[in-house]
Design an enzyme around this catalytic site. Structure first.
Site, PDB file in Angstrom:
ATOM      1  N   GLN A 142       0.897  -1.239  -0.151  1.00 49.16           N
ATOM      2  CA  GLN A 142       0.123  -0.182   0.042  1.00 49.16           C
ATOM      3  C   GLN A 142       0.765   1.156  -0.138  1.00 49.16           C
ATOM      4  OE1 GLN A 142      -0.098   2.206   2.713  1.00 49.16           O
ATOM      5  NE2 GLN A 142       0.917   0.868   4.223  1.00 49.16           N
TER       6      GLN A 142
ATOM      7  N   SER B  57       0.037   6.729   2.626  1.00 48.02           N
ATOM      8  CA  SER B  57       0.684   7.918   3.199  1.00 48.02           C
ATOM      9  C   SER B  57       1.462   8.560   2.471  1.00 48.02           C
ATOM     10  CB  SER B  57       1.138   7.669   4.712  1.00 48.02           C
ATOM     11  OG  SER B  57       0.185   6.992   5.558  1.00 48.02           O
TER      12      SER B  57
ATOM     13  N   GLU C 111     -10.053  -2.632   5.594  1.00 45.21           N
ATOM     14  CA  GLU C 111      -8.941  -2.958   6.336  1.00 45.21           C
ATOM     15  C   GLU C 111      -8.899  -2.778   7.717  1.00 45.21           C
ATOM     16  OE1 GLU C 111      -6.308   0.371   5.606  1.00 45.21           O
ATOM     17  OE2 GLU C 111      -4.769  -0.348   6.826  1.00 45.21           O
TER      18      GLU C 111
ATOM     19  N   ASN D 188      -5.815   5.180  16.162  1.00 47.52           N
ATOM     20  CA  ASN D 188      -6.758   4.958  16.997  1.00 47.52           C
ATOM     21  C   ASN D 188      -7.662   6.547  17.549  1.00 47.52           C
ATOM     22  OD1 ASN D 188      -6.124   2.488  16.923  1.00 47.52           O
ATOM     23  ND2 ASN D 188      -5.948   1.923  19.113  1.00 47.52           N
ATOM     24  N   GLU D 189      -6.868   7.318  17.342  1.00 49.77           N
ATOM     25  CA  GLU D 189      -7.485   8.586  17.728  1.00 49.77           C
ATOM     26  C   GLU D 189      -8.510   9.011  16.504  1.00 49.77           C
ATOM     27  OE1 GLU D 189      -4.094   8.279  17.804  1.00 49.77           O
ATOM     28  OE2 GLU D 189      -4.305   8.475  20.264  1.00 49.77           O
TER      29      GLU D 189
END
Lengths: 338, 388, 338, 388
Positions: free
Chosen positions: D125, D128, D243, D369-370
């Protein structure tokens, strides 16, 4: 493997939820809390909807169903903080009498239970208090591995105030007399062990409902309460706290449903599954109370606001029939075998 | 560094301990957040004042004994160790008084401080409004100019023990044009003034520990304005800084709770349960760490540093420690944890349950812990302002 | 009661901090990590600043000071992740030899220690590995309550790779021979117990420094890293996580300083105080690594970025000389007496 | 509700177990995030494909066996139970393939899926960019129109195993005028194309598990555009949803870790330490809860519901569970916890330490996780958008 309730089961649940919203709203819980009134209308409707007799044999006017059917409804009675002995009367009493082979007693009480005319108080070993003993029509008491049945008039009841005003706890003292003994021996011990599992699991289901109610109240409040020019629910600190509580609940819920299945099928690991259900539900519900209160702020800390009704029930039930420490210790013995 | 108490400090401790042992009621008093308990604690606080122990760190002219901050901490340790009740004069002597010392006129100090210390006049804070909690600067109550003073109108809420107190203090908007923090003025208001209505509000534990205060054209003379007109925000912040800092929760209170927890563990704990035993140890360590941290802060204050936003760290720590400590106690109590005052089986009269309920308010009052974390992030760590 | 360091002590600390910033920056730690290079310049300057001999008697060319003076500097060596045996050599070796009554050995080694020409490896019971044994000039080893001294050539060293590449751990096997025994009996046992306290406390101080470094890196990164049009340090979720770590550190620090005082004064509760210091410092530093890594995101998860150097040292030291579980169990025995 | 496995499901399990027992290497392979380990796992995955177990839930034409989701979960349980290595084809078969099934042309599916399943073509992937991590929509790499295709320029980062893979996929800005989520297009790019530079980046554990990919005027033909031009965001979101959902981390992996933890406890734990014993129990319960929750999700998918933002709850849960589980293992190991692969004393070759390091990436990758909490807050709980 199909981990999903049937449409019938969820429709049954939806009907119960709707009925409880109508007959056991916060004002009813508040009256129970402040005046010890119970929720007689909801209790009557539970019978009318066929819930009170769900676990009774069809021969006795019941539906002959199992915990898999009842568990969703117990969850709803938690969500509504129903102040009636639904776990004791509906989830435990019938199966206990049946599994003890107490046919005559079952035949005598089944119609009243199914009809919503009888409330049962339950005194199991390890549980110091009997909830609703004063309003019970029948007390089922464990003593030295035997099951006894008596009416409250034959017992000395000492009220034990709970943090949850709607919980009516009593120490029950009574003398064995002719006619109190219902069952003894192996069969009674087995039935009482299963009764304890049912009571524990029913309480776990109510905790899931109570936790959901606390989170729901907090979410609704966070949407409308404005500070610093925006709803407090737009702050990450508030959002993330509520998400953690919601997620804990979401992860605990399947453990509760699974234990219901294991109980119905007599799974050899049912003890383990019930302990896991209660441990997870107790911790998740407690977290929900903490997060909900913190997100409410001062308003949540008053008895004028509804949150406390649900929060206090959750505190009480999280320790009833064993807290999460107790149940994790049981699990340790089973999975680690030490 | 010298972590031994000096001879003078030890003598101070001995004197305090002797007095408290002789005077603290043997039976715990009812909660000061009930009408009856308030009256009884107030009576005890009068005795405290007679004995010279009400406000040990204050100047003698106002009833203090000019004790050092270390001595004040020692007194607090002894006070809670002796089982004395939480102070109902708290929001006067620890919250208003520091502001008076800093901003009050000589007339105000002479008039207000001694009766406050003597528990003759009881003070409640009136910071919050229904729509101004965490966002205190959004408050809406107003004061308009009148002959010789001001006319106050509005609503204040969460006034601790407001239903039993004599006076309140809080901020009112004196310049309607100014925005948020500006144009506010700090007022002191007798609850007996015409136009004031007090409505008690029941707390979680059933005590009437809160009040809502409604004001309608309440006349307050100029002499009861604290600090400059339109400067109320900075005047008040001095107070909330001391609230968050040392005085609100001295370590003595938590040390005493930790000792009670250890006693509970010894009496009722399952000695084979190491998990709970470990939580008891953690609770003790927390209280001890807070004590050490506070002595360090005091030494730093004595060296001329100010307390500043670091005080928010104290608030975070003690409030969360207090919840954990009470949770541990309730876990030890197990099925008995839910028993409330009045239940025959309740251990210590349900004190741990009540204490748990009160501990849950800790992360909320005096600035929620969310606000405190943002203060530390922005003013200690130097992170950018959040959008709050 | 005056819980504050003197101006002299903080000036000493500031000088050490500045020296370490110059001679033990991230590039030096990185070289130690990647090539096992240690930090020889910083080590030399520690001696030049009089730090290496701080705890040695004045008669031996030392400063005759105590842990109260050294503790702030040990904290700085943690902050810098100094890869040199400062705890073993400076905080432990001299006092251990002195308290054992090993006057001759002390006289022999003191000048080299004070002069930065000797590195000491320390093998205490309960610690399976000796850090820096290969580069040590002297190994001080505990065996059956006795203290032995030997040079690395007389031992068989087996390298044990640590997660922290700059830590050089070894299993040390050696045979007692004439001349290795330094002290035995009551006196040795007492001195070794105090050596263990010194090593534990020194490690706790380094953990405080390491935690502070991790938080500092994260704060600096959060100020400059922009996402969603603003620095990530403006998000509550990031802010609050870093504050919790910072606050845990602030609360652990005084416990470390207090234990230094108790050690110097021979306080009867010194065991308790050192255990509390290590338990608090280990947990606080571990929390700091977690928060710092999470606030960095992926960049913190690479070895190209510096965070890992400090984080891995903190992981290792949090368990060296007993983790927080170990020390809380010790505390339990002391305060609960069971 | 029926929590028994059907006869067919049991037969499927037995078949999978038998095959895996016969084929999974007895000695654990080196980490798939090293060059050597990648090659060896890839070779094993080829075997897996030969055996028909590479992509059990896919259509037969692409190498699958059209297993149900329940069977897929069973396979995953057996796969990790047998000690088989984490898949290096992960980001192809679980991340790209679902998008191809939904948006790919017939030509793309025919060309890409089978070689992907057979581990002949390995996919990384490339989501980013240096300045677009959590804020993925701020990416800056561009694609401009060229004859028969596009010219791509920019920089991608954190491409998992990118240094060992053959192709990447990611989003590029095709409409420079459009803002943020708009004007992006989903491209598949061979790393052998002229203008591509791959720089390996070392992870925390020392493995070269990341890569940065630099693109300068890289020509990509139209046939390697996935979905509509300028619709890349919604195409990609379908992928990130899968995902975050089931496929990234099936319960089997965590069940196997929990079993290993129990074995470690039995072998090395201090049986009198109830605190650690309790943490072992919690780890086991967590894995079990995640398993139950997943079976429930699968049943709900089978009943026609879509997975949606609830999948973020999964991500939160497994990532934090994995950290706790490894922390517990390291606590059991005590002073040996820090030993890395290669240390003679390292237990299980340092696998718990390596696992701990990898677990720490869990709360970061695939959407921090935020971000996940904000998704749940806004899209499940219905709270207002934060200012993120």
């Amino acid at each position: 493997m199909r981990f999903r309730f049937t449409e019938d089961q969820t429709l049954f649940r939806d009907a119960a939820r709707e009925m409880l919203a109508r007959h056991c709203g916060p004002e009813v819980v508040r009256a129970a809390y402040e005046q010890g009134a119970g929720a007689p209308d909801a209790w009557r409707h539970l019978a009318e909807q066929g819930i009170s007799g769900m676990l009774l044999p069809e021969a006795q006017g019941g539906l002959g169903l199992g915990m898999c059917e009842l568990i969703l409804i117990l969850e709803e009675t938690g969500f509504a903080a129903l102040s009636e002995p639904v776990v004791e009367t509906v989830a435990v009493a019938g199966p206990l009498l049946e599994e003890c082979g107490a046919t005559a007693l079952l035949a005598r009480w089944a119609p009243a239970i199914a009809g919503g005319r009888a409330r049962v108080g339950l005194g199991l070993d390890g549980q110091p208090y009997v909830e609703g003993a004063d309003r019970a029509d029948l007390l089922l008491m464990e003593r030295a591995g035997e099951l006894h049945a008596l009416t409250p008039e034959r017992a000395l009841l000492t009220a034990q105030a709970s943090v949850d005003g709607a919980r009516r706890l009593f120490t029950v003292q009574w003398a064995e007399g002719t006619g109190t003994r219902v069952a003894q021996g192996e069969m009674a011990a087995r039935a009482l062990a299963r009764a304890r599992l049912r009571a524990t699991l029913g309480t776990a289901a109510q905790l899931i409902g109570l936790g959901a109610r606390c989170v729901e109240l907090a979410v609704e409040y966070a949407k409308v309460r404005t500070q610093f020019g925006r709803p407090i629910g737009a702050f990450q600190a508030v959002q993330h706290k509520l998400v953690d509580a919601f997620a804990a609940l979401a992860m605990a819920r399947p453990a509760v449903y699974r234990a219901a299945w294991s109980l119905d099928r007599g799974d050899p690991e049912v003890d383990l599954h019930v302990s896991m259900a209660k441990a997870q539900a107790s911790d998740a519900a407690t977290l929900c109370t903490r997060s909900a209160l913190q997100c409410h702020g001062a308003i949540g800390y008053t008895t004028e606001y509804d949150l406390h009704l649900y929060m206090k029930r959750a505190w009480a039930l999280s320790r009833a029939f064993g807290d999460s420490d107790h149940h994790r210790a049981r699990i340790a013995r089973q999975i680690l075998g030490d | 560094m010298d972590l031994h108490f000096t001879a003078a400090e030890q003598a101070f401790r001995a004197e305090a301990r002797a007095w408290l042992e002789a005077h603290v009621p043997k039976e715990p008093l009812p909660s000061g957040d009930t009408r009856e308990g308030f009256a009884r604690v107030r009576a005890f606080e009068r005795e405290l004042f007679e004995g010279g122990w009400a406000v040990v760190s204050w100047p003698r002219e106002y009833g203090g004994r000019e004790a050092s901050l270390v001595e004040w901490l020692i007194f607090e340790e002894e006070y809670y160790r002796a089982g004395a009740p939480p102070r109902v004069s708290q929001n006067g002597i620890f919250l208003l008084a520091p502001t008076l010392f800093e901003f009050g006129t000589d007339e105000q100090k002479a008039r207000i401080l001694r009766p406050m210390a003597a528990a003759e006049v009881m003070w409640a804070q009136a910071w919050s409004e229904p729509n101004a909690g965490s966002d205190l600067a959004s408050l809406k109550s107003v004061a308009v100019r009148a002959e010789g003073g001001w006319k106050l109108t509005g609503q204040k809420t969460w006034c601790t023990r407001g239903a039993f107190c004599d006076w309140i203090y809080g901020l009112f908007r004196t310049d309607p044009e100014a925005r948020r923090h500006k144009g506010l003025t700090y007022f002191m208001i007798p609850l007996t003034a015409p136009g004031v209505t007090v409505r008690p509000v029941e707390r979680l534990d059933g005590d009437e520990g809160f009040a809502e205060v409604f004001l309608e054209d309440v006349f307050v003379p100029d002499q009861d304005v604290l600090g400059e007109v339109n400067q109320g925000w900075s005047v008040a912040m001095a107070t909330t800084s001391s609230e968050r800092g040392l005085s609100l929760r001295s370590p003595g209170r938590f040390l005493a709770t930790a000792e009670r927890l250890i006693a509970l563990w010894r009496e009722r704990g399952d000695p084979t349960d190491q998990r709970l035993r470990d939580r008891v140890v953690r609770a003790w360590m927390d209280a001890e760490a807070y004590r050490l941290h506070t002595f360090q802060t005091v030494a730093s204050l004595q060296a001329g540093r100010s307390i500043g936003p670091e005080s928010s760290i104290n608030k975070l720590f003690w409030s969360e420690m207090d919840v954990r400590t009470h949770e541990t106690a309730l876990s030890i109590l197990g099925a008995l944890a839910e028993l409330d005052t009045g239940a025959p089986d309740a251990v210590d009269g349900g004190a741990w349950l009540r204490g748990y309920e009160f501990s849950l308010a800790g992360p909320i009052y005096a600035g929620t812990n969310e606000i405190q974390r943002s203060i530390v992030a922005q003013h200690v760590l130097g992170l950018p302002r959040d959008r709050g």
